[in-house]
Design a protein around this motif. Structure first.
Motif, mmCIF file in Angstrom:
data_model
loop_
_atom_site.group_PDB
_atom_site.id
_atom_site.type_symbol
_atom_site.label_atom_id
_atom_site.label_comp_id
_atom_site.label_asym_id
_atom_site.label_seq_id
_atom_site.Cartn_x
_atom_site.Cartn_y
_atom_site.Cartn_z
ATOM 1 N N VAL A 1 66.066 -24.509 59.490
ATOM 2 C CA VAL A 1 65.713 -23.508 60.510
ATOM 3 C C VAL A 1 66.959 -22.883 61.119
ATOM 4 C CG1 VAL A 1 63.411 -24.414 61.021
ATOM 5 C CG2 VAL A 1 65.344 -25.203 62.376
ATOM 6 N N ARG A 2 68.043 -23.661 61.222
ATOM 7 C CA ARG A 2 69.299 -23.083 61.723
ATOM 8 C C ARG A 2 69.766 -21.971 60.792
ATOM 9 N NH1 ARG A 2 74.224 -24.127 60.028
ATOM 10 N NH2 ARG A 2 73.898 -26.283 59.386
ATOM 11 N N LYS A 3 69.696 -22.217 59.510
ATOM 12 C CA LYS A 3 70.124 -21.203 58.543
ATOM 13 C C LYS A 3 69.193 -19.993 58.560
ATOM 14 C CE LYS A 3 72.635 -24.308 55.525
ATOM 15 N NZ LYS A 3 72.652 -25.005 54.222
ATOM 16 N N GLN A 4 67.897 -20.213 58.749
ATOM 17 C CA GLN A 4 66.947 -19.104 58.841
ATOM 18 C C GLN A 4 67.255 -18.232 60.048
ATOM 19 O OE1 GLN A 4 63.031 -20.802 58.955
ATOM 20 N NE2 GLN A 4 63.098 -21.440 56.814
ATOM 21 N N MET A 5 67.758 -18.845 61.106
ATOM 22 C CA MET A 5 68.101 -18.092 62.315
ATOM 23 C C MET A 5 69.474 -17.436 62.190
ATOM 24 S SD MET A 5 65.656 -18.069 64.440
ATOM 25 C CE MET A 5 66.539 -17.405 65.824
ATOM 26 N N LYS A 6 70.093 -17.586 61.038
ATOM 27 C CA LYS A 6 71.391 -16.971 60.738
ATOM 28 C C LYS A 6 72.549 -17.571 61.538
ATOM 29 C CE LYS A 6 69.528 -13.793 58.015
ATOM 30 N NZ LYS A 6 68.624 -14.421 57.107
ATOM 31 N N PHE A 7 72.368 -18.810 62.020
ATOM 32 C CA PHE A 7 73.491 -19.526 62.623
ATOM 33 C C PHE A 7 74.256 -20.145 61.470
ATOM 34 C CE2 PHE A 7 70.474 -20.141 66.337
ATOM 35 C CZ PHE A 7 71.116 -19.238 67.157
ATOM 36 N N SER A 8 75.508 -19.804 61.332
ATOM 37 C CA SER A 8 76.276 -20.279 60.182
ATOM 38 C C SER A 8 76.689 -21.744 60.303
ATOM 39 C CB SER A 8 77.517 -19.418 59.992
ATOM 40 O OG SER A 8 78.314 -19.465 61.147
ATOM 41 N N SER A 9 76.674 -22.266 61.523
ATOM 42 C CA SER A 9 77.107 -23.655 61.712
ATOM 43 C C SER A 9 76.384 -24.270 62.909
ATOM 44 C CB SER A 9 78.608 -23.692 61.978
ATOM 45 O OG SER A 9 78.879 -23.121 63.241
ATOM 46 N N PRO A 10 76.402 -25.603 62.985
ATOM 47 C CA PRO A 10 75.847 -26.255 64.173
ATOM 48 C C PRO A 10 76.589 -25.829 65.436
ATOM 49 C CG PRO A 10 76.252 -27.870 62.449
ATOM 50 C CD PRO A 10 76.835 -26.570 61.982
ATOM 51 N N PHE A 11 77.890 -25.531 65.297
ATOM 52 C CA PHE A 11 78.693 -25.093 66.445
ATOM 53 C C PHE A 11 78.115 -23.815 67.047
ATOM 54 C CE2 PHE A 11 82.229 -22.679 68.267
ATOM 55 C CZ PHE A 11 82.654 -23.573 69.223
ATOM 56 N N GLU A 12 77.799 -22.857 66.188
ATOM 57 C CA GLU A 12 77.248 -21.584 66.650
ATOM 58 C C GLU A 12 75.889 -21.783 67.333
ATOM 59 O OE1 GLU A 12 76.182 -17.202 64.783
ATOM 60 O OE2 GLU A 12 77.211 -18.669 63.535
ATOM 61 N N ALA A 13 75.052 -22.628 66.743
ATOM 62 C CA ALA A 13 73.736 -22.909 67.332
ATOM 63 C C ALA A 13 73.884 -23.600 68.686
ATOM 64 C CB ALA A 13 72.907 -23.765 66.386
ATOM 65 N N ARG B 1 76.409 -23.447 70.761
ATOM 66 C CA ARG B 1 76.930 -22.480 71.741
ATOM 67 C C ARG B 1 75.795 -21.604 72.261
ATOM 68 N NH1 ARG B 1 81.582 -19.411 69.345
ATOM 69 N NH2 ARG B 1 79.891 -18.689 68.065
ATOM 70 N N GLU B 2 74.931 -21.147 71.373
ATOM 71 C CA GLU B 2 73.788 -20.311 71.765
ATOM 72 C C GLU B 2 72.844 -21.059 72.707
ATOM 73 O OE1 GLU B 2 71.221 -17.010 71.856
ATOM 74 O OE2 GLU B 2 73.219 -17.100 70.961
ATOM 75 N N ALA B 3 72.662 -22.359 72.436
ATOM 76 C CA ALA B 3 71.743 -23.168 73.244
ATOM 77 C C ALA B 3 72.379 -23.685 74.527
ATOM 78 C CB ALA B 3 71.231 -24.346 72.425
ATOM 79 N N GLY B 4 73.698 -23.635 74.591
ATOM 80 C CA GLY B 4 74.381 -24.159 75.772
ATOM 81 C C GLY B 4 74.438 -25.674 75.791
ATOM 82 N N ILE B 5 74.456 -26.283 74.611
ATOM 83 C CA ILE B 5 74.574 -27.738 74.516
ATOM 84 C C ILE B 5 75.787 -28.071 73.673
ATOM 85 C CG2 ILE B 5 72.118 -28.232 74.826
ATOM 86 C CD1 ILE B 5 71.813 -28.429 71.841
ATOM 87 N N SER B 6 76.157 -29.334 73.659
ATOM 88 C CA SER B 6 77.369 -29.707 72.929
ATOM 89 C C SER B 6 77.157 -29.643 71.417
ATOM 90 C CB SER B 6 77.829 -31.112 73.326
ATOM 91 O OG SER B 6 77.068 -32.082 72.668
ATOM 92 N N PHE B 7 78.220 -29.296 70.747
ATOM 93 C CA PHE B 7 78.226 -29.237 69.288
ATOM 94 C C PHE B 7 77.877 -30.610 68.705
ATOM 95 C CE2 PHE B 7 80.991 -30.381 65.702
ATOM 96 C CZ PHE B 7 80.399 -29.619 64.710
ATOM 97 N N ASP B 8 78.437 -31.661 69.305
ATOM 98 C CA ASP B 8 78.192 -33.020 68.813
ATOM 99 C C ASP B 8 76.715 -33.384 68.817
ATOM 100 O OD1 ASP B 8 80.859 -33.518 68.341
ATOM 101 O OD2 ASP B 8 81.201 -34.441 70.293
ATOM 102 N N THR B 9 75.998 -32.877 69.794
ATOM 103 C CA THR B 9 74.570 -33.177 69.890
ATOM 104 C C THR B 9 73.826 -32.672 68.659
ATOM 105 O OG1 THR B 9 74.648 -33.106 72.299
ATOM 106 C CG2 THR B 9 72.496 -32.845 71.281
ATOM 107 N N ILE B 10 73.975 -31.418 68.350
ATOM 108 C CA ILE B 10 73.283 -30.852 67.188
ATOM 109 C C ILE B 10 73.821 -31.472 65.902
ATOM 110 C CG2 ILE B 10 72.964 -28.751 65.822
ATOM 111 C CD1 ILE B 10 72.455 -27.255 68.349
ATOM 112 N N TYR B 11 75.112 -31.674 65.844
ATOM 113 C CA TYR B 11 75.724 -32.234 64.648
ATOM 114 C C TYR B 11 75.193 -33.641 64.347
ATOM 115 C CZ TYR B 11 79.442 -32.290 61.153
ATOM 116 O OH TYR B 11 80.146 -32.313 59.977
ATOM 117 N N ARG B 12 74.987 -34.452 65.396
ATOM 118 C CA ARG B 12 74.436 -35.807 65.200
ATOM 119 C C ARG B 12 73.052 -35.760 64.573
ATOM 120 N NH1 ARG B 12 76.391 -37.028 70.499
ATOM 121 N NH2 ARG B 12 74.283 -36.677 71.183
ATOM 122 N N PHE B 13 72.230 -34.780 64.978
ATOM 123 C CA PHE B 13 70.895 -34.655 64.400
ATOM 124 C C PHE B 13 70.988 -34.271 62.930
ATOM 125 C CE2 PHE B 13 69.696 -33.005 68.852
ATOM 126 C CZ PHE B 13 69.627 -34.293 69.353
#
Length: 107
Positions: free
Chosen positions: A29-41, A43-55
């Motif tokens: 779904v991240r790729k479908q939303m055209k976020f190239s990386s967990p970092f970009e997603a 930043r958009e959500a206002g949460i830490s990169f590590d959080t999304i990356y862990r998932f």
């Protein structure tokens, strides 16, 4: 004396499989939303990169609050929301069994 339920190898495998499904779903779904990386997603959500990356690395399972945030971030439709919520609920249920199993083995 009631015996504490311990997690079977099958349940441990199921837990790891569900975490992998969550990771795959979130990456897709991240790729479908055209976020190239967990970092970009993140930043958009206002949460830490590590959080999304862990998932996405199958290191942890989103909490109910985080699941809602991810659904909103990725603009999931009702079916996708239900799928993600179902997967995270199943993973938490299995993790509770894993926690009980660990406590029982420490006794």
């Amino acid at each position: 004396m009631e015996r504490e339920k311990t997690m079977t190898p099958k349940e441990i495998h199921e837990y790891e499989r569900v975490k992998a499904q969550i990771a795959k779903f979130l990456i897709n779904v991240r790729k479908q939303m055209k976020f190239s990386s967990p970092f970009e997603a993140a930043r958009e959500a206002g949460i830490s990169f590590d959080t999304i990356y862990r998932f996405e690395l199958k290191k942890s399972v989103p909490t109910p609050r985080m699941t809602t945030l991810l659904c909103d971030l990725y603009r999931l439709n009702e079916d996708e929301r239900e799928k993600l919520i179902g997967l995270t609920n199943r993973a938490r249920e299995l993790r509770r069994m894993k926690s009980k199993a660990k406590k029982a083995s420490e006794v």
